[in-house]
Design a protein around this motif. Structure first.
Motif, PDB file in Angstrom:
ATOM      1  N   SER A  81     -41.220  -1.750 -23.514  1.00  0.00           N
ATOM      2  CA  SER A  81     -41.703  -1.806 -22.138  1.00  0.00           C
ATOM      3  C   SER A  81     -41.842  -3.247 -21.648  1.00  0.00           C
ATOM      4  CB  SER A  81     -43.048  -1.087 -22.017  1.00  0.00           C
ATOM      5  OG  SER A  81     -42.932   0.278 -22.359  1.00  0.00           O
ATOM      6  N   ASP A  82     -42.273  -4.150 -22.529  1.00  0.00           N
ATOM      7  CA  ASP A  82     -42.410  -5.549 -22.140  1.00  0.00           C
ATOM      8  C   ASP A  82     -41.062  -6.178 -21.810  1.00  0.00           C
ATOM      9  OD1 ASP A  82     -45.127  -5.546 -22.384  1.00  0.00           O
ATOM     10  OD2 ASP A  82     -45.148  -6.292 -24.441  1.00  0.00           O
ATOM     11  N   ARG A  83     -40.035  -5.761 -22.518  1.00  0.00           N
ATOM     12  CA  ARG A  83     -38.726  -6.402 -22.341  1.00  0.00           C
ATOM     13  C   ARG A  83     -37.872  -5.710 -21.288  1.00  0.00           C
ATOM     14  NH1 ARG A  83     -36.560  -8.307 -28.316  1.00  0.00           N
ATOM     15  NH2 ARG A  83     -38.443  -9.412 -28.939  1.00  0.00           N
ATOM     16  N   ARG A  84     -37.942  -4.383 -21.202  1.00  0.00           N
ATOM     17  CA  ARG A  84     -37.021  -3.644 -20.344  1.00  0.00           C
ATOM     18  C   ARG A  84     -37.705  -2.790 -19.278  1.00  0.00           C
ATOM     19  NH1 ARG A  84     -32.271  -6.206 -20.797  1.00  0.00           N
ATOM     20  NH2 ARG A  84     -31.756  -6.582 -22.995  1.00  0.00           N
ATOM     21  N   GLY A  85     -39.011  -2.807 -19.237  1.00  0.00           N
ATOM     22  CA  GLY A  85     -39.691  -1.963 -18.264  1.00  0.00           C
ATOM     23  C   GLY A  85     -40.155  -0.656 -18.893  1.00  0.00           C
ATOM     24  N   HIS A  86     -40.950   0.096 -18.150  1.00  0.00           N
ATOM     25  CA  HIS A  86     -41.605   1.281 -18.682  1.00  0.00           C
ATOM     26  C   HIS A  86     -40.822   2.570 -18.488  1.00  0.00           C
ATOM     27  CE1 HIS A  86     -42.672   1.034 -14.416  1.00  0.00           C
ATOM     28  NE2 HIS A  86     -42.772   2.347 -14.450  1.00  0.00           N
ATOM     29  N   ALA A  87     -39.753   2.560 -17.693  1.00  0.00           N
ATOM     30  CA  ALA A  87     -39.084   3.805 -17.317  1.00  0.00           C
ATOM     31  C   ALA A  87     -38.464   4.511 -18.518  1.00  0.00           C
ATOM     32  CB  ALA A  87     -38.019   3.524 -16.257  1.00  0.00           C
ATOM     33  N   TRP A  88     -37.632   3.816 -19.275  1.00  0.00           N
ATOM     34  CA  TRP A  88     -36.944   4.464 -20.389  1.00  0.00           C
ATOM     35  C   TRP A  88     -37.891   4.847 -21.518  1.00  0.00           C
ATOM     36  CZ3 TRP A  88     -32.766   7.017 -19.965  1.00  0.00           C
ATOM     37  CH2 TRP A  88     -31.777   6.636 -19.045  1.00  0.00           C
ATOM     38  N   PRO A  89     -38.844   4.003 -21.914  1.00  0.00           N
ATOM     39  CA  PRO A  89     -39.814   4.476 -22.916  1.00  0.00           C
ATOM     40  C   PRO A  89     -40.564   5.721 -22.483  1.00  0.00           C
ATOM     41  CG  PRO A  89     -39.924   2.105 -22.714  1.00  0.00           C
ATOM     42  CD  PRO A  89     -39.022   2.581 -21.610  1.00  0.00           C
ATOM     43  N   PHE A  90     -40.901   5.788 -21.192  1.00  0.00           N
ATOM     44  CA  PHE A  90     -41.620   6.959 -20.705  1.00  0.00           C
ATOM     45  C   PHE A  90     -40.739   8.206 -20.763  1.00  0.00           C
ATOM     46  CE2 PHE A  90     -42.801   9.880 -17.312  1.00  0.00           C
ATOM     47  CZ  PHE A  90     -44.141  10.088 -17.579  1.00  0.00           C
ATOM     48  N   LEU A  91     -39.513   8.107 -20.250  1.00  0.00           N
ATOM     49  CA  LEU A  91     -38.628   9.267 -20.235  1.00  0.00           C
ATOM     50  C   LEU A  91     -38.291   9.733 -21.648  1.00  0.00           C
ATOM     51  CD1 LEU A  91     -36.201   8.220 -17.354  1.00  0.00           C
ATOM     52  CD2 LEU A  91     -37.975   9.986 -17.278  1.00  0.00           C
ATOM     53  N   LEU A  92     -38.010   8.785 -22.536  1.00  0.00           N
ATOM     54  CA  LEU A  92     -37.724   9.152 -23.919  1.00  0.00           C
ATOM     55  C   LEU A  92     -38.947   9.770 -24.579  1.00  0.00           C
ATOM     56  CD1 LEU A  92     -35.772   9.162 -26.294  1.00  0.00           C
ATOM     57  CD2 LEU A  92     -36.534   6.847 -26.854  1.00  0.00           C
ATOM     58  N   GLY A  93     -40.134   9.223 -24.292  1.00  0.00           N
ATOM     59  CA  GLY A  93     -41.356   9.782 -24.855  1.00  0.00           C
ATOM     60  C   GLY A  93     -41.604  11.201 -24.391  1.00  0.00           C
ATOM     61  N   VAL A  94     -41.400  11.456 -23.102  1.00  0.00           N
ATOM     62  CA  VAL A  94     -41.570  12.814 -22.581  1.00  0.00           C
ATOM     63  C   VAL A  94     -40.572  13.762 -23.231  1.00  0.00           C
ATOM     64  CG1 VAL A  94     -41.352  14.261 -20.524  1.00  0.00           C
ATOM     65  CG2 VAL A  94     -42.575  12.093 -20.394  1.00  0.00           C
ATOM     66  N   GLY A  95     -39.318  13.306 -23.375  1.00  0.00           N
ATOM     67  CA  GLY A  95     -38.317  14.155 -24.011  1.00  0.00           C
ATOM     68  C   GLY A  95     -38.664  14.488 -25.455  1.00  0.00           C
ATOM     69  N   LEU A  96     -39.138  13.491 -26.208  1.00  0.00           N
ATOM     70  CA  LEU A  96     -39.528  13.738 -27.592  1.00  0.00           C
ATOM     71  C   LEU A  96     -40.743  14.658 -27.678  1.00  0.00           C
ATOM     72  CD1 LEU A  96     -39.097  10.181 -29.162  1.00  0.00           C
ATOM     73  CD2 LEU A  96     -37.721  12.220 -29.644  1.00  0.00           C
ATOM     74  N   PHE A  97     -41.695  14.452 -26.774  1.00  0.00           N
ATOM     75  CA  PHE A  97     -42.900  15.285 -26.794  1.00  0.00           C
ATOM     76  C   PHE A  97     -42.548  16.744 -26.519  1.00  0.00           C
ATOM     77  CE2 PHE A  97     -46.665  17.080 -24.634  1.00  0.00           C
ATOM     78  CZ  PHE A  97     -47.589  16.947 -25.666  1.00  0.00           C
ATOM     79  N   VAL A  98     -41.721  16.992 -25.502  1.00  0.00           N
ATOM     80  CA  VAL A  98     -41.322  18.360 -25.184  1.00  0.00           C
ATOM     81  C   VAL A  98     -40.510  18.964 -26.331  1.00  0.00           C
ATOM     82  CG1 VAL A  98     -39.904  19.758 -23.630  1.00  0.00           C
ATOM     83  CG2 VAL A  98     -41.412  18.004 -22.697  1.00  0.00           C
ATOM     84  N   THR A  99     -39.601  18.177 -26.920  1.00  0.00           N
ATOM     85  CA  THR A  99     -38.813  18.660 -28.053  1.00  0.00           C
ATOM     86  C   THR A  99     -39.711  19.026 -29.227  1.00  0.00           C
ATOM     87  OG1 THR A  99     -36.927  17.289 -27.395  1.00  0.00           O
ATOM     88  CG2 THR A  99     -36.973  18.074 -29.666  1.00  0.00           C
ATOM     89  N   GLY A 100     -40.698  18.189 -29.499  1.00  0.00           N
ATOM     90  CA  GLY A 100     -41.623  18.483 -30.585  1.00  0.00           C
ATOM     91  C   GLY A 100     -42.434  19.738 -30.344  1.00  0.00           C
ATOM     92  N   MET A 101     -42.844  19.966 -29.094  1.00  0.00           N
ATOM     93  CA  MET A 101     -43.599  21.176 -28.784  1.00  0.00           C
ATOM     94  C   MET A 101     -42.735  22.415 -28.984  1.00  0.00           C
ATOM     95  SD  MET A 101     -46.534  19.965 -28.041  1.00  0.00           S
ATOM     96  CE  MET A 101     -47.404  21.330 -27.312  1.00  0.00           C
ATOM     97  N   ALA A 102     -41.478  22.349 -28.542  1.00  0.00           N
ATOM     98  CA  ALA A 102     -40.575  23.482 -28.721  1.00  0.00           C
ATOM     99  C   ALA A 102     -40.288  23.719 -30.203  1.00  0.00           C
ATOM    100  CB  ALA A 102     -39.276  23.249 -27.953  1.00  0.00           C
ATOM    101  N   MET A 103     -40.106  22.645 -30.970  1.00  0.00           N
ATOM    102  CA  MET A 103     -39.868  22.777 -32.410  1.00  0.00           C
ATOM    103  C   MET A 103     -41.062  23.418 -33.114  1.00  0.00           C
ATOM    104  SD  MET A 103     -38.057  19.124 -33.290  1.00  0.00           S
ATOM    105  CE  MET A 103     -38.323  19.365 -35.064  1.00  0.00           C
ATOM    106  N   ALA A 104     -42.283  23.001 -32.735  1.00  0.00           N
ATOM    107  CA  ALA A 104     -43.479  23.569 -33.363  1.00  0.00           C
ATOM    108  C   ALA A 104     -43.611  25.051 -33.047  1.00  0.00           C
ATOM    109  CB  ALA A 104     -44.717  22.807 -32.893  1.00  0.00           C
ATOM    110  N   GLY A 105     -43.322  25.413 -31.796  1.00  0.00           N
ATOM    111  CA  GLY A 105     -43.411  26.824 -31.439  1.00  0.00           C
ATOM    112  C   GLY A 105     -42.403  27.686 -32.163  1.00  0.00           C
TER     113      GLY A 105
END
Length: 229
Positions: A81-105
């Motif tokens: 985020s410091d080097r490239r901004g917050h957009a991509w870390p946020f989007l990737l984080g949301v994608g991983l979080f949703v993927t993890g929730m689906a995997m757990a279910g």
């Protein structure tokens, strides 16, 4: 010398739920609330998960995997985020979080469930760091303490109702729906935050110096800096 005129209107502190910040504030609070709810409610459903997946011997690993992965994501997302901004870390984080929730279910074994918890931790850790950077980029300094105060409430509420609600869902619909149920709720939060993810000129340009960040355009050598239009 011209004396500046005194403004008659009193100063009004910016409102985080006013027209300018309402959508971003609601999106941030919803994302953080969902992450906090997941972290608080999983403890209530772990007995059912352990019984169903025969995972009693790895009971603690489900929490450790989430926390360790989250700490690792904090560091990586912060540097990114410091080097490239917050957009991509946020989007990737949301994608991983949703993927993890689906995997757990959908987990059919304890190994897959623990892997899903690690993926959730990576996503949640990245999102939290990106949200703090987003607050610094989107809100004026006077509004930031109000946002942080609202974030504190977003953690307190799931701590109070998360375990009970998670247990109720597990008892009525099954423990898998504690994870499945969060997935569709992430979509409206993501849509609310799309405007806050767009680059804002000099803030996201590599090599932007202090003058650029303060709204002053860099001038050629030998000339004074001039304010940006």
């Amino acid at each position: 010398m011209t004396v500046p005129k005194t403004l008659d209107a009193p100063y009004q502190s910016p409102r985080i739920f006013g027209p300018e910040y309402r959508t971003a504030s609601l999106g941030i609070l919803l994302v953080v609330t969902l992450i906090a709810f997941e972290g608080m409610s999983v403890g209530a459903v772990m007995p059912a998960v352990s019984k169903d997946l025969d995972a009693l011997d790895l009971y603690g690993m489900s929490f450790s995997a989430f926390l360790i992965a989250g700490l690792f994501a904090n560091v990586v997302a912060g540097l990114w985020s410091d080097r490239r901004g917050h957009a991509w870390p946020f989007l990737l984080g949301v994608g991983l979080f949703v993927t993890g929730m689906a995997m757990a279910g959908a987990a059919g074994s304890k190994e897959l469930f623990i892997a899903a918890r690690a993926v959730q931790g990576l996503g949640g850790g990245a999102v939290i760091v990106a949200v703090y950077v987003m607050i610094a980029r989107v809100y004026v300094p006077e509004a930031r303490p109000k946002v942080f105060a609202a974030l504190s409430a977003a953690w307190v509420l799931p701590a109070l109702v998360g375990p009970g609600l998670g247990g109720l869902v597990a008892a009525t619909l099954g423990w898998r729906w504690v994870f499945y149920g969060i997935v569709p709720l992430v979509i409206p939060a993501l849509l609310m935050l799309l405007p806050a993810l767009r680059p804002r000129g000099a803030e996201t340009e590599p090599g932007a110096g202090p003058d650029t960040e303060a709204g002053v355009a860099p001038a050629p050598s030998g000339e004074r800096s001039r304010p940006l239009a």
